[in-house]
Design a protein around this motif. Structure first.
Motif, short mmCIF file in Angstrom:
data_model
loop_
_atom_site.label_atom_id
_atom_site.label_comp_id
_atom_site.label_asym_id
_atom_site.label_seq_id
_atom_site.Cartn_x
_atom_site.Cartn_y
_atom_site.Cartn_z
N ALA A 251 0.83 -1.19 0.00
CA ALA A 251 0.00 0.00 0.00
C ALA A 251 0.87 1.25 0.00
CB ALA A 251 -0.92 0.00 1.22
N ALA A 252 0.83 1.99 -1.11
CA ALA A 252 1.63 3.20 -1.24
C ALA A 252 0.76 4.42 -0.99
CB ALA A 252 2.25 3.28 -2.62
N GLY A 253 1.35 5.45 -0.38
CA GLY A 253 0.63 6.69 -0.16
C GLY A 253 -0.61 6.48 0.69
N ALA A 254 -1.72 7.09 0.27
CA ALA A 254 -2.96 7.02 1.04
C ALA A 254 -3.57 5.63 1.05
CB ALA A 254 -3.97 8.03 0.48
N HIS A 255 -3.15 4.75 0.15
CA HIS A 255 -3.64 3.36 0.21
C HIS A 255 -3.28 2.71 1.53
CE1 HIS A 255 -3.75 2.93 -4.49
NE2 HIS A 255 -4.75 3.65 -3.99
N ALA A 256 -2.23 3.19 2.18
CA ALA A 256 -1.82 2.64 3.47
C ALA A 256 -2.85 2.91 4.56
CB ALA A 256 -0.46 3.20 3.88
N PRO A 399 0.74 -1.98 16.19
CA PRO A 399 -0.03 -0.74 16.21
C PRO A 399 0.17 0.04 14.91
CG PRO A 399 1.96 -0.51 17.50
CD PRO A 399 1.89 -1.95 17.10
N GLY A 400 -0.77 0.90 14.63
CA GLY A 400 -0.66 1.71 13.42
C GLY A 400 -1.43 3.00 13.55
N LEU A 401 -1.11 3.94 12.68
CA LEU A 401 -1.86 5.18 12.53
C LEU A 401 -2.28 5.30 11.07
CD1 LEU A 401 0.06 7.83 14.67
CD2 LEU A 401 -2.34 7.16 14.92
N TYR A 402 -3.57 5.55 10.85
CA TYR A 402 -4.13 5.59 9.51
C TYR A 402 -4.85 6.93 9.37
CZ TYR A 402 -3.10 0.80 10.59
OH TYR A 402 -2.46 -0.34 11.00
N GLY A 416 -3.42 11.48 4.70
CA GLY A 416 -2.96 10.53 3.69
C GLY A 416 -1.74 9.74 4.09
N ILE A 417 -1.32 9.83 5.33
CA ILE A 417 -0.16 9.05 5.81
C ILE A 417 -0.68 7.84 6.59
CG2 ILE A 417 1.86 9.03 7.32
CD1 ILE A 417 2.27 11.96 6.69
N GLY A 418 -0.22 6.68 6.23
CA GLY A 418 -0.53 5.45 6.96
C GLY A 418 0.75 4.75 7.36
N VAL A 419 0.87 4.40 8.64
CA VAL A 419 2.08 3.74 9.15
C VAL A 419 1.66 2.59 10.05
CG1 VAL A 419 4.13 3.98 10.62
CG2 VAL A 419 3.49 5.84 9.05
#
Length: 457
Positions: A251-256, A399-402, A416-419
């Protein structure tokens, strides 16, 4: 005229009907053959104890554990077959030829149960199915063990599926909730062999992540770079194991920000991040589950690093909470406290109290891992989600931030940042051992790792 084929799955065939002379010719002139080498499964010495534990839970009851059936993908093409995890755990059999096979545990008085494995044995050359049956025939899908070979492989008494007939009533793992949850709960704690298989899966997965980084220059140039990434990892998974343990998320960019993004049809932009969630499944069907979020330029921007470091701090807190006797939910709570406090410091939340942070993180911070990527999911809540951790359990912390691209509660630069950062760990007597430590976790280490791999390619 269309002619019916040997199995009922395919209703018609465009093949010409063979002559009686050809059928007679095909029935003779074949040399005897055996499967080569030592065919006994390495896990065959462990499965009797597993079946014994199951037997003790259901004294006097017939237990039926199917491998599962082939499923049509399109017209006359089936999906690649993978046996049900409970069947694989109890028999050690993991191959595609197991479709339709059934393990039956027959009550055996004071001895608990006798295991009988009903299989589709190798077709005799006097049966035209070996060359005409497109779904099971040896000339179409490869050789199956005969009954003697199947017994030698597994140490279980084997009989033909034809001899099974109509079984008397019993608990069927496909439909009986109590049997299904028991099989899940019995698999919660892994033995040493299982942990070793999971470590093998993790090692292959780490190699796949390295392959992906080396491929980034070509992937960045391709209009569907996410697919390129998926393909590169899939090559490693098929070369080293049974394939991927689940659909790869590239998943690149906002797809993440889409938790289960598996379309993987987007381009890569060097200014953005790539969230790669992928795992190799070994031939024994144990899977890894690892996520890394990579800066496609090779360097995190200040805001990308800010988000990444908060997620990493949350993961560190979650990992620190892992130990025997801790509640399963403790590590998620520890991670979410860090996330909530960080979002408050950024001014996104007014306070870390409550559950408002869930708008930006959405899901739990981990799960059990084993034969299934979300392993033992049918276990009772009191044995799993509301239970306590035990030595030998293997789980993920992720854990993640979407930060959705259309979320007006966020500063523009965060949208648009997903980690996500995900690692696999085994609970030990003292705490937890990081199984996936071969892959870097900190931003500085990731940048150095990516630079060395791309420069050396």
């Amino acid at each position: 005229m269309k002619e019916p084929v040997a199995d009922t799955h395919r209703t018609v065939s465009h093949d010409l009907a063979p002559s009686a002379e050809f059928e007679e010719f095909m029935a003779g002139g074949w040399a005897a053959s055996r499967l080569p080498g030592d065919i006994r499964l390495p896990v065959a010495d462990l499965t009797p104890a597993r079946r014994g534990r199951l037997s003790a839970r259901f004294p006097g009851e017939r237990l039926i554990i199917p491998a599962g059936e082939l499923r049509v993908r399109s017209n006359d093409c089936d999906h690649r077959f993978r046996p049900h995890s409970a069947y694989a755990w109890l028999t050690g059999l993991t191959g595609e030829e197991q479709a339709g096979h059934v393990l039956v545990m027959e009550p055996d008085g004071p001895h608990g149960h006798e295991a009988v494995l009903y299989v589709r044995p190798r077709s005799p050359r006097t049966d035209a199915g070996f060359y005409r049956d497109r779904r099971y025939g040896e000339f179409w899908v490869g050789r199956r063990p005969d009954l003697a070979e199947a017994e030698l492989m597994t140490g279980i008494r084997c009989d033909s599926l034809d001899a099974q007939g109509t079984l008397p009533p019993g608990r069927d793992a496909s439909t009986d909730a109590e049997l299904a949850l028991t099989l899940s709960e019995l698999r919660l704690v892994k033995d040493a062999w299982e942990v070793a298989q999971l470590q093998l899966a993790v090692g292959h997965t780490a190699a796949g992540f390295e392959d992906v980084v080396r491929s980034l220059p070509r992937a960045l140039a391709h209009p569907r770079g996410e697919r390129w990434i998926e393909g590169v990892f899939g090559l490693r998974a098929r070369a080293e194991g049974n394939g991927t343990g689940y659909e790869t998320i590239a998943a690149a960019g906002a797809h993440a920000c889409v938790l289960h993004w598996i379309r993987n049809d987007g381009p890569l932009d060097a200014r953005q991040l790539l969230l790669l969630d992928a795992g190799v499944e070994t031939d024994s069907l144990y899977t890894a589950d690892i996520t890394r979020t990579l800066a496609l330029s090779g360097r995190f921007s200040p805001v990308q690093r800010q988000v990444y470091e908060l997620v990493l701090a949350a993961q560190d807190a979650g990992i620190a909470a892992l130990r025997p006797g801790a509640r399963f939910r403790d590590f998620h709570g520890a991670a979410m406290r860090v996330i909530a406090e960080g979002l408050t410091e950024w001014g996104v939340l007014k306070s870390p109290e409550g559950d408002f942070h869930r708008r930006y993180t959405l899901c739990s911070s981990g799960h059990m891992l084993g034969l299934d990527v979300h392993d033992c999911a049918q276990a009772r809540a009191e044995a799993y989600l509301d239970g306590v951790l035990e030595e030998g359990q293997v789980l993920t912390v992720e854990p993640g931030l979407y930060l959705q691209p259309d979320d007006d509660t966020l500063p523009v630069e965060l949208r648009g940042i997903g980690v996500r950062v995900e690692d696999d760990l085994v609970i030990t007597g003292e705490g937890a051992r990081l199984m996936s430590g071969a892959l870097p976790r900190t931003p500085d280490a990731i940048e150095a790792w990516m630079g060395a791999l791309i420069e050396g390619h």
